[in-house]
Scaffold this motif. Sequence first.
Motif, PDB file in Angstrom:
ATOM      1  N   UNK A  85      40.363  -6.222   9.657  1.00 48.09           N
ATOM      2  CA  UNK A  85      40.919  -7.095   9.110  1.00 48.09           C
ATOM      3  C   UNK A  85      40.115  -8.303   9.683  1.00 48.09           C
ATOM      4  N   UNK A  86      39.128  -8.696   9.043  1.00 47.08           N
ATOM      5  CA  UNK A  86      38.362  -9.879   9.356  1.00 47.08           C
ATOM      6  C   UNK A  86      38.980 -11.104   9.046  1.00 47.08           C
ATOM      7  N   UNK A  87      38.681 -12.248   9.893  1.00 49.82           N
ATOM      8  CA  UNK A  87      39.121 -13.407   9.787  1.00 49.82           C
ATOM      9  C   UNK A  87      37.807 -14.342   9.304  1.00 49.82           C
ATOM     10  N   UNK A  88      37.917 -15.676   8.847  1.00 49.58           N
ATOM     11  CA  UNK A  88      36.759 -16.291   8.887  1.00 49.58           C
ATOM     12  C   UNK A  88      35.970 -16.727  10.079  1.00 49.58           C
ATOM     13  N   UNK A  89      36.557 -16.718  11.144  1.00 47.49           N
ATOM     14  CA  UNK A  89      35.577 -16.752  12.506  1.00 47.49           C
ATOM     15  C   UNK A  89      34.839 -15.308  12.690  1.00 47.49           C
ATOM     16  N   UNK A  90      35.495 -14.315  12.455  1.00 48.28           N
ATOM     17  CA  UNK A  90      34.781 -13.064  12.517  1.00 48.28           C
ATOM     18  C   UNK A  90      33.799 -12.998  11.777  1.00 48.28           C
ATOM     19  N   UNK A  91      34.032 -13.472  10.215  1.00 57.08           N
ATOM     20  CA  UNK A  91      32.912 -13.282   9.429  1.00 57.08           C
ATOM     21  C   UNK A  91      31.665 -14.344   9.648  1.00 57.08           C
ATOM     22  N   UNK A  92      32.042 -15.285  10.059  1.00 57.97           N
ATOM     23  CA  UNK A  92      31.011 -16.208  10.537  1.00 57.97           C
ATOM     24  C   UNK A  92      30.200 -15.757  11.860  1.00 57.97           C
ATOM     25  N   UNK A  93      30.808 -14.958  13.108  1.00 59.98           N
ATOM     26  CA  UNK A  93      30.130 -14.481  13.789  1.00 59.98           C
ATOM     27  C   UNK A  93      29.199 -13.258  13.376  1.00 59.98           C
ATOM     28  N   UNK A  94      29.787 -12.521  12.401  1.00 61.16           N
ATOM     29  CA  UNK A  94      29.000 -11.373  11.887  1.00 61.16           C
ATOM     30  C   UNK A  94      27.785 -11.802  11.037  1.00 61.16           C
ATOM     31  N   UNK A  95      27.792 -12.982  10.361  1.00 64.10           N
ATOM     32  CA  UNK A  95      26.715 -13.662   9.643  1.00 64.10           C
ATOM     33  C   UNK A  95      25.736 -14.289  10.782  1.00 64.10           C
ATOM     34  N   UNK A  96      26.113 -14.671  11.916  1.00 65.06           N
ATOM     35  CA  UNK A  96      25.223 -15.184  12.991  1.00 65.06           C
ATOM     36  C   UNK A  96      24.532 -13.966  13.630  1.00 65.06           C
ATOM     37  N   UNK A  97      25.271 -12.905  13.537  1.00 66.49           N
ATOM     38  CA  UNK A  97      24.636 -11.520  14.209  1.00 66.49           C
ATOM     39  C   UNK A  97      23.817 -10.725  13.138  1.00 66.49           C
ATOM     40  N   UNK A  98      23.216 -10.991  12.157  1.00 65.87           N
ATOM     41  CA  UNK A  98      22.560 -10.366  11.288  1.00 65.87           C
ATOM     42  C   UNK A  98      21.506 -11.606  10.554  1.00 65.87           C
ATOM     43  N   UNK A  99      20.497 -11.078  10.383  1.00 63.45           N
ATOM     44  CA  UNK A  99      19.383 -11.707   9.350  1.00 63.45           C
ATOM     45  C   UNK A  99      19.173 -10.983   8.299  1.00 63.45           C
ATOM     46  N   UNK A 100      20.156  -9.825   7.836  1.00 67.57           N
ATOM     47  CA  UNK A 100      19.819  -9.134   6.803  1.00 67.57           C
ATOM     48  C   UNK A 100      20.460  -9.739   5.692  1.00 67.57           C
ATOM     49  N   UNK A 101      19.917  -9.713   4.326  1.00 66.79           N
ATOM     50  CA  UNK A 101      20.384 -10.376   3.008  1.00 66.79           C
ATOM     51  C   UNK A 101      20.386  -9.508   2.242  1.00 66.79           C
ATOM     52  N   UNK A 102      21.003  -9.668   1.104  1.00 70.16           N
ATOM     53  CA  UNK A 102      21.137  -8.799  -0.179  1.00 70.16           C
ATOM     54  C   UNK A 102      20.281  -9.352  -1.266  1.00 70.16           C
ATOM     55  N   UNK A 103      19.476  -8.801  -1.643  1.00 68.70           N
ATOM     56  CA  UNK A 103      18.531  -9.161  -2.781  1.00 68.70           C
ATOM     57  C   UNK A 103      18.745  -8.454  -3.925  1.00 68.70           C
ATOM     58  N   UNK A 104      18.602  -9.011  -5.218  1.00 66.50           N
ATOM     59  CA  UNK A 104      18.640  -8.090  -6.329  1.00 66.50           C
ATOM     60  C   UNK A 104      17.275  -8.298  -7.313  1.00 66.50           C
ATOM     61  N   UNK A 105      16.951  -7.137  -7.793  1.00 61.02           N
ATOM     62  CA  UNK A 105      15.776  -7.386  -8.607  1.00 61.02           C
ATOM     63  C   UNK A 105      16.150  -7.603 -10.080  1.00 61.02           C
ATOM     64  N   UNK A 106      15.539  -8.312 -10.395  1.00 58.08           N
ATOM     65  CA  UNK A 106      15.562  -8.907 -11.931  1.00 58.08           C
ATOM     66  C   UNK A 106      16.839  -9.582 -12.148  1.00 58.08           C
TER      67      UNK A 106
END
Length: 106
Positions: A85-106
């Motif tokens: 059950x994430x909340x806005x703060x936990x999502x922000x924390x998770x974003x700070x704890x990863x440098x991984x991003x999703x990229x789509x080809x084409x």
Amino acid sequence: MGVCSAVTYAENKQNIHVLNWAISCRYFEIGLEEYILMYIFALANNRTITLAFDDTGFNGKAIELIDKYKDIFIENDKDGNICFVPNRQSINDMQLNTNLKEYCNG
């Protein structure tokens, strides 16, 4: 580099239930855990997210992840499932704890 993680889940109109989640030990603590949690959250699109969890004594990294975000992992039912059950703060924390991003080809 090969497969870094695999997730199996079942879904319906109300719920996404993660049945199994495996991560190669080479990828622990680089933010992959957070990235996948955010991916599942986006996939859920306001549905309930539950995870099957059994503390076997051999899944210490899972325990560490649950402890790291203990306010958003809630024991759910008699079957040992955990609600995510994430909340806005936990999502922000998770974003700070990863440098991984999703990229789509084409």
